[in-house]
Write a protein that holds these residues in place. Structure first.
Motif, mmCIF file in Angstrom:
data_model
loop_
_atom_site.group_PDB
_atom_site.id
_atom_site.type_symbol
_atom_site.label_atom_id
_atom_site.label_comp_id
_atom_site.label_asym_id
_atom_site.label_seq_id
_atom_site.Cartn_x
_atom_site.Cartn_y
_atom_site.Cartn_z
ATOM 1 N N GLU A 87 9.343 9.152 -14.299
ATOM 2 C CA GLU A 87 8.334 9.767 -15.166
ATOM 3 C C GLU A 87 7.456 8.636 -15.671
ATOM 4 N N PRO A 88 6.222 8.808 -15.872
ATOM 5 C CA PRO A 88 5.437 10.023 -15.687
ATOM 6 C C PRO A 88 5.120 10.303 -14.220
ATOM 7 N N ARG A 89 4.522 11.462 -14.019
ATOM 8 C CA ARG A 89 4.249 11.933 -12.663
ATOM 9 C C ARG A 89 3.387 10.950 -11.865
ATOM 10 N N ARG A 90 2.378 10.379 -12.481
ATOM 11 C CA ARG A 90 1.485 9.442 -11.786
ATOM 12 C C ARG A 90 2.286 8.266 -11.217
ATOM 13 N N GLU A 91 3.226 7.758 -11.981
ATOM 14 C CA GLU A 91 4.061 6.648 -11.511
ATOM 15 C C GLU A 91 4.943 7.086 -10.342
ATOM 16 N N ARG A 92 5.459 8.314 -10.423
ATOM 17 C CA ARG A 92 6.282 8.849 -9.336
ATOM 18 C C ARG A 92 5.445 8.950 -8.056
ATOM 19 N N LEU A 93 4.222 9.469 -8.181
ATOM 20 C CA LEU A 93 3.340 9.579 -7.024
ATOM 21 C C LEU A 93 3.015 8.201 -6.449
ATOM 22 N N GLN A 94 2.705 7.253 -7.309
ATOM 23 C CA GLN A 94 2.393 5.894 -6.847
ATOM 24 C C GLN A 94 3.581 5.271 -6.122
ATOM 25 N N THR A 95 4.750 5.405 -6.696
ATOM 26 C CA THR A 95 5.954 4.825 -6.097
ATOM 27 C C THR A 95 6.228 5.440 -4.726
ATOM 28 N N GLY A 96 6.161 6.760 -4.646
ATOM 29 C CA GLY A 96 6.432 7.440 -3.388
ATOM 30 C C GLY A 96 5.406 7.126 -2.314
ATOM 31 N N LEU A 97 4.136 7.187 -2.667
ATOM 32 C CA LEU A 97 3.099 6.902 -1.675
ATOM 33 C C LEU A 97 3.141 5.442 -1.231
ATOM 34 N N ARG A 98 3.418 4.528 -2.138
ATOM 35 C CA ARG A 98 3.556 3.112 -1.748
ATOM 36 C C ARG A 98 4.656 2.948 -0.709
ATOM 37 N N ALA A 99 5.776 3.623 -0.946
ATOM 38 C CA ALA A 99 6.910 3.506 -0.025
ATOM 39 C C ALA A 99 6.578 4.119 1.342
ATOM 40 N N VAL A 100 5.988 5.301 1.343
ATOM 41 C CA VAL A 100 5.647 5.971 2.604
ATOM 42 C C VAL A 100 4.574 5.177 3.342
ATOM 43 N N TYR A 101 3.556 4.715 2.638
ATOM 44 C CA TYR A 101 2.489 3.946 3.278
ATOM 45 C C TYR A 101 3.014 2.617 3.812
ATOM 46 N N GLY A 102 3.960 2.034 3.124
ATOM 47 C CA GLY A 102 4.576 0.804 3.624
ATOM 48 C C GLY A 102 5.306 1.058 4.937
ATOM 49 N N TRP A 103 6.005 2.186 5.014
ATOM 50 C CA TRP A 103 6.707 2.540 6.256
ATOM 51 C C TRP A 103 5.704 2.777 7.376
ATOM 52 N N TYR A 104 4.605 3.479 7.055
ATOM 53 C CA TYR A 104 3.563 3.696 8.064
ATOM 54 C C TYR A 104 3.012 2.365 8.564
ATOM 55 N N ALA A 105 2.755 1.450 7.654
ATOM 56 C CA ALA A 105 2.192 0.150 8.042
ATOM 57 C C ALA A 105 3.127 -0.595 8.988
ATOM 58 N N ARG A 106 4.416 -0.562 8.700
ATOM 59 C CA ARG A 106 5.390 -1.280 9.542
ATOM 60 C C ARG A 106 5.601 -0.626 10.903
ATOM 61 N N ASN A 107 5.301 0.653 11.009
ATOM 62 C CA ASN A 107 5.589 1.413 12.232
ATOM 63 C C ASN A 107 4.349 2.083 12.813
ATOM 64 N N ALA A 108 3.176 1.561 12.509
ATOM 65 C CA ALA A 108 1.908 2.234 12.824
ATOM 66 C C ALA A 108 1.736 2.562 14.302
ATOM 67 N N ALA A 109 1.964 1.605 15.181
ATOM 68 C CA ALA A 109 1.717 1.849 16.607
ATOM 69 C C ALA A 109 2.636 2.942 17.149
ATOM 70 N N LEU A 110 3.910 2.858 16.819
ATOM 71 C CA LEU A 110 4.869 3.847 17.303
ATOM 72 C C LEU A 110 4.570 5.229 16.727
ATOM 73 N N VAL A 111 4.339 5.301 15.423
ATOM 74 C CA VAL A 111 4.083 6.598 14.786
ATOM 75 C C VAL A 111 2.814 7.226 15.355
ATOM 76 N N ALA A 112 1.773 6.435 15.563
ATOM 77 C CA ALA A 112 0.521 6.966 16.113
ATOM 78 C C ALA A 112 0.743 7.585 17.488
ATOM 79 N N CYS A 113 1.453 6.881 18.352
ATOM 80 C CA CYS A 113 1.710 7.404 19.703
ATOM 81 C C CYS A 113 2.597 8.644 19.664
ATOM 82 N N VAL A 114 3.632 8.595 18.848
ATOM 83 C CA VAL A 114 4.572 9.715 18.786
ATOM 84 C C VAL A 114 3.894 10.966 18.226
ATOM 85 N N LEU A 115 3.146 10.821 17.132
ATOM 86 C CA LEU A 115 2.487 11.994 16.546
ATOM 87 C C LEU A 115 1.394 12.537 17.459
#
Length: 193
Positions: A87-115
């Protein structure tokens, strides 16, 4: 003693061969995509004969399962359960999106081809639903708690790999800025209209 040693060495070689095959397939999936990857290409990249590949993976589905398992074992998607308590919600959103975007960054080529291939290749679509579907649903649930319908729609957009790629790779935003932009869009989504 010699027989036990020989069996152990053989098992180790088989494990190494299996891993080489899976790594070769993951490499091809991340460069040309799963739909364009043939078992012959995988065998050649792994340095094995096709009959060796089939001894470890009798069909394409078993190889895809091993590839997706190895990829997620080496770099799992973020654990969304931890975000619920933030809490608060904004912090939860920031934390979650940072984590997901970090995963996307590390796996960008594979995720792009697979999707990309999941749009038209049934087996790839099945693997995406099996391996990514539950984790992304957990992300939506954890981050979407107490959001209105429009905000949940914006959250779905924010969690999309293609949104991340557009903001970061194509538009040149820093990852932190992309997160801030999407959090602001989600928060503003509570308006009427």
């Amino acid at each position: 003693m010699t027989r036990t040693y020989t069996l152990k060495r053989r098992a180790e070689r088989q494990t190494q061969t299996r891993l080489r095959i899976v790594e070769a397939a993951v490499d091809l999936h991340g460069s040309i995509g799963p739909a364009r990857t043939s078992l012959s290409q995988v065998a050649a990249r792994a340095g094995v004969q096709r009959h060796t590949l089939y001894a470890h993976f009798p069909d394409e589905r078993s190889l895809f399962l091993a590839c997706s398992a190895l990829t997620l074992e080496r770099d799992p998607l973020p654990d969304a359960k931890r975000w619920r308590a933030i809490e608060p919600r904004r912090e939860r959103l920031q934390t979650g999106l940072r984590a997901v975007y970090g995963w996307y960054a590390r796996n960008a080529a594979l995720v792009a081809c697979v999707l990309r291939d999941a749009e038209h290749h049934a087996l790839t679509k099945e693997m995406v639903a099996l391996r990514l579907g539950p984790q992304m649903a957990a992300c939506h649930a954890a981050l979407g708690a107490a959001l209105g319908a429009r905000q949940r729609a914006m959250l779905r957009l924010a969690l999309s790999f293609f949104t991340w790629r557009t903001l970061v790779r194509e538009s040149g935003l820093k990852q932190a800025t992309a997160v801030a932009v999407m959090v602001e869009a989600i928060e503003r989504g509570s308006g009427k209209g």
